[in-house]
Design an enzyme around this catalytic site. Structure first.
Site, PDB file in Angstrom:
ATOM      1  N   CYS A   1     -95.879 -59.412  32.239  1.00  0.00           N
ATOM      2  CA  CYS A   1     -94.656 -60.049  32.713  1.00  0.00           C
ATOM      3  C   CYS A   1     -93.860 -60.630  31.598  1.00  0.00           C
ATOM      4  O   CYS A   1     -94.572 -60.951  30.678  1.00  0.00           O
ATOM      5  CB  CYS A   1     -95.394 -61.163  33.189  1.00  0.00           C
ATOM      6  SG  CYS A   1     -94.074 -62.276  34.087  1.00  0.00           S
TER       7      CYS A   1
ATOM      8  N   ARG B   1     -98.287 -70.564  34.556  1.00  0.00           N
ATOM      9  CA  ARG B   1     -98.695 -70.449  36.092  1.00  0.00           C
ATOM     10  C   ARG B   1    -100.142 -70.883  36.321  1.00  0.00           C
ATOM     11  O   ARG B   1    -100.657 -70.943  37.553  1.00  0.00           O
ATOM     12  CB  ARG B   1     -98.287 -69.103  36.644  1.00  0.00           C
ATOM     13  CG  ARG B   1     -96.873 -68.986  36.686  1.00  0.00           C
ATOM     14  CD  ARG B   1     -96.374 -67.575  36.723  1.00  0.00           C
ATOM     15  NE  ARG B   1     -94.976 -67.566  36.418  1.00  0.00           N
ATOM     16  CZ  ARG B   1     -94.265 -68.173  35.618  1.00  0.00           C
ATOM     17  NH1 ARG B   1     -94.873 -68.086  34.386  1.00  0.00           N
ATOM     18  NH2 ARG B   1     -92.924 -68.165  35.770  1.00  0.00           N
TER      19      ARG B   1
ATOM     20  N   CYS C   1     -97.910 -60.178  37.249  1.00  0.00           N
ATOM     21  CA  CYS C   1     -99.104 -60.262  36.642  1.00  0.00           C
ATOM     22  C   CYS C   1    -100.426 -60.251  37.422  1.00  0.00           C
ATOM     23  O   CYS C   1    -101.523 -59.947  37.065  1.00  0.00           O
ATOM     24  CB  CYS C   1     -98.985 -61.873  36.242  1.00  0.00           C
ATOM     25  SG  CYS C   1     -98.103 -62.250  34.721  1.00  0.00           S
TER      26      CYS C   1
END
Lengths: 544, 309
Positions: free
Chosen positions: A61, A456, A526
């Site tokens: 990513c 994240r 991802c």
């Protein structure tokens, strides 16, 4: 009468995501989250030089750039039994911090804000009033003329008739609640953030070489020894302060101001269980020295933090496009991609469904903050309690879409503040001649793991090295935890659970759905990957 | 509801005649304190649409779009507000689902033959491996690219296949040119420098034509030199001063990274000249060898990255 709607593509995320919901009596009754792209990075890694792994995985990513690269070098460091010197550890942490600062401000302003800020309403604002409000809550370097300029610019843009990326959207939707002045503040800061992210990226590139996709990590440390000189350190420190000022004076005040108008979203979009691997090691001791601690909180119970046992992780494929129906620990068994078509009653996603102790776990800023809060971390406790007090809401509001956005903002400030300390620590090491950046190492066969907590959420990479080659490589990624489908037991993934109960004013305009989806900060590039394709080979990972 | 059309057309559609429009421009010119000679120029500016651009993303990591965001002079705001009309981009657009798909279809239909198509990510060809809005990515790209004025591939994935095609190419991915047959302008790199992306778009907008390309479709102005030719450490290469271990004495003195695996001699790019992030640093400057990221199939051909060829 139940109605199904599909939102595909979900925009303002990374990657390709499709969401289907069932609506009844104006509320979401059921939901299905589907990742729609497959690249197969772990398959690509098979047989390659383990030193190269981080360069490949970083490209999982480009929004969460750096983080996979870091997970990679950490897991190969672990496999080769090399401990990086303090200088390298600090530099890796500082680059990780820079990534957090960039990622989180862009996520709020440029990916999420338009869910809450009605851009066209800003045209009706009184710029003087907008400036007064913003200056009173924190903004120091802009005044009425800047707000007038923004409004004039916006008007010219709208009058041109070419609304570009803002065309055909949801302006005027009844779920927008902000007064025009706050909308104008939101629009101006959206544009300010586009400028500030250039600087946050420069911060990353000082030691990273470039951004996106830095190029200064290696197994054993980092390569940027040459940049450990006074002018570079001063450059880093002062650029950090500039980005930090944006967080303190713009991001945090805006989150609190906007949240004030959307308190009902403190009761929408919550999940149940939270997992954090922890991040920012302060010494060689892990997990003991992690700045954000490692732990798990179940059933929203903040009085208890469980230790994390990665042996309890299983990836389910019952509802995912892979052969087999059995759930396996990340490195055991084999799975082959097998697209069979989209079927919400069967298989419907390229994402697998990770479960911990059989439970669906949310990962990300909210999990980190909740685990730290529950573990008694003073700074986090104060930060969260102050924010709750300011908003006049109780702790139950944390378990929501609003809570997720607030946690992201609060942790950004906590990290920015800490980065100043870490930079001073690095400067001290340089002064004392102890800032080594690389540790030599020898090849060995073995397994390694790199556990990280990245913007994240909880990220793990596992490697098995044989004869200086990658025999096996596994990645269990935050967005897979958050956006994965149902498991074999039929338990919903976190985003699916979070969507249940969402009020929908107009099924044709999915604004409320976007609000909760965006709060998770999805990264689907991802999230999609596959386990080793070589069948009949069973692996055991060493639990660290 | 979004406005349709440009200001001049809006006025005309509301019953303002062309003569009245020119009178308006004359009045506005005077009000702005400009010479009456400027009135026709102002009319032209007000009548000019910003260049429509449709940006498609396929098997991508979004690093290329992020790199574009790093542009300065012009800033990304200036690009979006003044230079182009970015009518479709899944990472930034406000609309989702049906609304975003409708925006894409109108942008292509209303500007057929006139919009610039930008693509990042390569195209999976195995069925079901890459879908958007219920459509296969390969069908989307084949439908839209032929309708564009020109197609610019941003990044090595769209230009040449990139990471998804690295052995064993699990998704059967291909470049945009391979799938559509169209000669794309290839701004390769993983990701490419924002200077190269925006500079190429600016070349068209300011000079009215697309830049000269090399044999791989890459603009010569940015890819017409190798890293090695323009590297500030070249003298060390010639003198035989090589870094032997990361962070060693040679590394602290900017010695050549060839023996650490640097692929500079085989890599066409302007990184050594323009550096990265407004000149803050670049990989070799940060002590790490070049990995050859602008070259086709570099993931297979330039690796192992820490072994010199």
């Amino acid at each position: 009468m139940a109605q199904r709607i599909v939102v595909d593509p979900i925009t303002r995320i990374e990657g390709h995501l499709k969401i289907e919901v069932e609506i009844e009596n104006g509320k979401v009754k059921n939901a299905w989250s589907s990742g729609t792209l497959f690249r197969g990075i772990e398959m690509i890694l098979q047989g390659r030089d383990p030193r190269d792994a981080w360069l490949f995985t970083q490209r999982a990513c480009g929004v969460c750039t750096y983080v996979h690269g870091l997970a990679s070098v950490r897991c190969v460091d672990d496999a080769m039994d090399v401990t990086v010197p303090a200088g390298a550890r600090l530099l890796r942490n500082l680059m990780m911090g820079a990534q957090f600062l960039h990622d989180h401000i862009v996520h709020f302003y440029n990916l999420s804000a338009l869910d809450w800020v009605d851009m066209l309403s800003a045209l009706k604002a009184d710029p003087k009033k907008a400036a007064e409000i913003s200056n009173s809550i924190g903004e120091t370097d802009s005044g009425v003329n800047d707000y007038k300029d923004t409004q004039t610019k916006l008007k010219g843009f709208v009058d041109s008739g070419q609304l570009g990326p803002f065309a055909n959207a949801y302006w005027g939707h009844p779920a927008y609640k902000l007064p025009p002045e706050i909308n104008l503040i939101g629009v101006k800061h959206y544009l300010d953030c586009l400028k500030m992210q250039v600087k946050a990226a420069q911060l990353h590139a000082i030691f990273g070489g470039k951004n996106p996709h830095i190029q200064s990590l290696v197994v054993g440390g980092v390569t940027c020894a040459r940049d450990l000189n006074a002018d570079r350190l001063a450059e880093f420190l002062y650029q950090l302060k500039e980005v930090k000022a944006f967080v303190d004076n713009i991001y945090i005040p805006d989150i609190l101001a906007i949240a004030g108008y959307y308190k009902d979203w403190g009761g929408i979009g919550g999940t149940t269980n939270f997992l954090a691997y922890g991040e920012f090691p302060q010494s060689e001791e892990e997990p003991g020295s992690l700045f954000f601690p490692r732990g798990a909180v179940f059933k929203r119970n903040l009085s208890k933090v469980d230790a994390v046992d990665v042996g309890q992780i299983q990836e389910h494929v019952a509802h995912s496009w892979y052969e087999g129906a059995e759930a396996k620990n990340p490195a055991q068994g084999e799975t082959k991609p097998n697209f069979t078509g989209y079927d919400t009653g069967g298989k419907y996603s390229w994402l697998k469904a990770p479960r911990y102790n059989g439970e669906s776990m949310e990962v990300g800023p909210l999990s980190r903050v909740l685990v730290a809060y529950a573990a008694g971390n003073e700074a986090v406790k104060k930060s969260v309690d102050d924010a709750l007090a300011k908003l006049g809401v109780g702790p139950e509001a944390l378990f929501s879409t609003l809570g997720r956005h607030a946690a992201r903002a609060l942790e950004t400030k906590i990290i920015a503040d800490a980065m100043v300390d870490w930079t001073m620590e690095l400067i001290t090491l340089v002064k004392d001649g102890k800032a080594d950046t690389y540790q030599e190492w020898d090849w060995k066969d073995g397994m390694g793991a790199g556990l990280n907590d990245v913007p994240r959420g909880a990220l793990g990479h596992w490697i098995d090295v044989k004869d200086k080659k990658i025999a096996n490589y596994q990645m269990v990624v935050p967005s897979t935890w958050n956006l994965g489908p149902r498991c074999a037991a039929g338990k919903l993934g976190p985003v699916e659970e979070a969507l249940i109960g969402t009020p929908i004013a107009d099924p044709k305009q999915p604004l409320e759905i976007l609000r909760t989806i965006h709060s998770f900060d999805p990264c689907i590039a991802c999230a999609v990957h596959v386990i080793d394709p070589h069948t009949n080979e069973v692996y055991k990972i060493r639990v660290v | 509801m979004a406005h349709q059309g440009i200001l001049r057309d809006e006025l005309i559609s509301k019953g303002v005649s062309r003569r009245d429009f020119m009178k308006y421009c004359g009045t506005l010119t005077a009000a702005l304190g400009l010479s009456p000679m400027m009135a026709p120029r102002l009319a032209e500016a007000l009548a000019k649409k910003r260049q429509p651009v449709v940006y498609l993303s396929f098997a991508e990591c979004t690093g290329c779009a992020e790199s574009l965001l790093r542009t300065t002079y012009p800033s990304i705001e200036e690009v979006l507000f003044e230079l182009i009309s970015l009518d479709y981009h899944e990472t930034v657009m406000a609309a989702s689902g049906q609304q975003s798909e409708d925006a894409l279809h109108s942008a292509v239909k209303d500007n057929e033959g006139k919009f610039i198509c930008i693509v990042d990510g390569s195209i999976p060809t195995k069925k079901g491996y890459g879908m958007i809005g219920g459509q296969e990515m390969i069908d989307i790209v084949k439908e839209i690219v032929p309708k564009a004025l020109a197609t610019i591939c941003v990044g090595t994935c769209a230009s040449f296949g990139g990471l998804p095609v690295a052995a064993p190419n699990p998704s059967g991915a291909k470049s945009v040119k391979e799938v559509t047959g169209v000669d794309t302008i290839n701004i390769s790199g993983c990701p490419p420098n924002s200077i190269n992306i925006v500079g190429t778009i600016a070349h068209y907008l300011l000079l009215g034509k697309l830049p000269e390309l090399d044999g791989q479709g890459r603009p010569l102005w940015a890819y017409g030199m190798t890293i090695h030719e323009s590297c500030p450490r070249r003298a060390h290469y010639e003198e035989g001063n090589f870094v032997a271990k990361f962070g060693d004495e040679g590394a602290m003195n900017d010695w050549c990274l060839f023996e650490m695996g640097c692929k500079g001699p085989e890599t066409h790019s302007n990184c050594a000249l323009v550096k990265w992030n407004q000149g803050v640093n670049w990989p070799i400057g940060a002590g790490h060898p070049c990995i050859g990221c602008t070259e086709p199939e570099f993931w297979d051909k330039m690796s192992p990255f820490y072994v010199s060829k």
